[in-house]
Design a protein around this motif. Structure first.
Motif, PDB file in Angstrom:
ATOM      1  N   THR A  93      39.178  28.714  43.523  1.00 59.54           N
ATOM      2  CA  THR A  93      38.638  27.543  42.803  1.00 59.54           C
ATOM      3  C   THR A  93      37.716  28.020  41.686  1.00 59.54           C
ATOM      4  OG1 THR A  93      36.837  27.322  44.386  1.00 59.54           O
ATOM      5  CG2 THR A  93      38.805  26.001  44.796  1.00 59.54           C
ATOM      6  N   ASP A  94      38.305  28.228  40.534  1.00 63.64           N
ATOM      7  CA  ASP A  94      37.518  28.733  39.407  1.00 63.64           C
ATOM      8  C   ASP A  94      36.663  27.628  38.793  1.00 63.64           C
ATOM      9  OD1 ASP A  94      39.249  27.218  37.802  1.00 63.64           O
ATOM     10  OD2 ASP A  94      40.455  28.954  37.241  1.00 63.64           O
ATOM     11  N   ASN A  96      36.812  25.952  36.045  1.00 71.93           N
ATOM     12  CA  ASN A  96      37.508  24.772  35.504  1.00 71.93           C
ATOM     13  C   ASN A  96      37.857  23.791  36.613  1.00 71.93           C
ATOM     14  OD1 ASN A  96      37.417  25.494  32.808  1.00 71.93           O
ATOM     15  ND2 ASN A  96      39.324  26.664  32.937  1.00 71.93           N
ATOM     16  N   TYR A  97      38.332  24.310  37.734  1.00 69.43           N
ATOM     17  CA  TYR A  97      38.687  23.441  38.855  1.00 69.43           C
ATOM     18  C   TYR A  97      37.452  22.745  39.418  1.00 69.43           C
ATOM     19  CZ  TYR A  97      40.676  21.835  43.263  1.00 69.43           C
ATOM     20  OH  TYR A  97      41.074  21.046  44.318  1.00 69.43           O
ATOM     21  N   LYS A  99      34.584  22.094  37.905  1.00 66.75           N
ATOM     22  CA  LYS A  99      33.744  21.397  36.915  1.00 66.75           C
ATOM     23  C   LYS A  99      33.389  19.961  37.313  1.00 66.75           C
ATOM     24  CE  LYS A  99      33.266  21.913  32.168  1.00 66.75           C
ATOM     25  NZ  LYS A  99      33.873  22.339  30.935  1.00 66.75           N
ATOM     26  N   CYS A 127      34.355  32.263  42.321  1.00 72.09           N
ATOM     27  CA  CYS A 127      35.592  32.631  41.647  1.00 72.09           C
ATOM     28  C   CYS A 127      35.449  32.424  40.136  1.00 72.09           C
ATOM     29  CB  CYS A 127      36.726  31.772  42.177  1.00 72.09           C
ATOM     30  SG  CYS A 127      38.306  32.016  41.384  1.00 72.09           S
ATOM     31  N   LYS A 128      35.778  33.428  39.372  1.00 75.21           N
ATOM     32  CA  LYS A 128      35.751  33.324  37.899  1.00 75.21           C
ATOM     33  C   LYS A 128      37.125  32.937  37.358  1.00 75.21           C
ATOM     34  CE  LYS A 128      31.570  35.352  37.090  1.00 75.21           C
ATOM     35  NZ  LYS A 128      30.618  34.432  37.614  1.00 75.21           N
ATOM     36  N   LYS A 129      38.161  33.488  37.992  1.00 79.60           N
ATOM     37  CA  LYS A 129      39.536  33.213  37.582  1.00 79.60           C
ATOM     38  C   LYS A 129      40.388  33.113  38.845  1.00 79.60           C
ATOM     39  CE  LYS A 129      43.181  34.846  34.578  1.00 79.60           C
ATOM     40  NZ  LYS A 129      44.231  35.753  34.872  1.00 79.60           N
ATOM     41  N   GLU A 130      41.135  32.041  38.939  1.00 79.84           N
ATOM     42  CA  GLU A 130      41.950  31.809  40.134  1.00 79.84           C
ATOM     43  C   GLU A 130      42.880  32.986  40.399  1.00 79.84           C
ATOM     44  OE1 GLU A 130      45.529  28.919  41.809  1.00 79.84           O
ATOM     45  OE2 GLU A 130      44.575  28.417  39.902  1.00 79.84           O
ATOM     46  N   LEU A 131      42.804  33.505  41.612  1.00 81.18           N
ATOM     47  CA  LEU A 131      43.760  34.520  42.016  1.00 81.18           C
ATOM     48  C   LEU A 131      45.061  33.814  42.378  1.00 81.18           C
ATOM     49  CD1 LEU A 131      41.576  36.811  44.316  1.00 81.18           C
ATOM     50  CD2 LEU A 131      42.190  37.162  41.923  1.00 81.18           C
ATOM     51  N   LYS A 132      46.174  34.383  41.987  1.00 76.51           N
ATOM     52  CA  LYS A 132      47.487  33.778  42.250  1.00 76.51           C
ATOM     53  C   LYS A 132      48.204  34.587  43.317  1.00 76.51           C
ATOM     54  CE  LYS A 132      47.432  30.847  38.662  1.00 76.51           C
ATOM     55  NZ  LYS A 132      47.752  29.479  38.623  1.00 76.51           N
TER      56      LYS A 132
END
Length: 134
Positions: A93-94, A96-97, A99, A127-132
């Motif tokens: 959950t970065d 953007n999610y 916000k 989390c800074k960037k969602e791991l995929k």
């Protein structure tokens, strides 16, 4: 941790049940493939993100004017709900999610930055960037 009145105890129990029903399943469906615990399924991934968003919306509204879930101190409800969100907030959950859920983020960071919490889980990096999933 379990409340000082029957009303507080019931509210704490209710939040723990809610976490098991409405938070844990979508959170796990989203981050388990990233952690390698289950295969990735695109439809389940999208549904999990939407279902988690609905739960975070409810939690965000509840926390609008509160520091903790039930009273003016951490209870077992805070520990259980924050623990349920720990890996999703660390892995998928970065910013953007999250916000739209700034009350949840504030509350979560308040919980995980308590010395007692850090003794168990260490310092929590959001989390800074969602791991995929692979």
């Amino acid at each position: 941790l379990t409340g000082s009145t029957i009303g507080e105890t019931a509210a704490i129990d209710s939040w723990m049940d809610w976490a098991a029903q409405d938070l844990e399943l979508p959170a796990c469906v989203w981050f388990y493939p990233v952690a390698g615990y289950m295969p990735f399924n695109a439809a389940a991934y999208e549904k999990a993100k939407g279902d988690l968003a609905k739960s975070l919306e409810l939690l965000n509204s509840h926390l609008m004017d509160k520091t903790y879930l039930v009273n003016n101190q951490i209870t077992l409800a805070d520990i259980v709900v924050a623990s349920t969100l720990l890996y999703p907030f660390k892995l998928v959950t970065d910013g953007n999610y999250l916000k739209p859920y700034q009350n949840v983020v504030r509350w979560f960071q308040t919980c995980v930055n308590q010395p007692e919490f850090q003794q168990v889980v260490g310092v929590v990096a959001m989390c800074k960037k969602e791991l995929k999933a692979p």
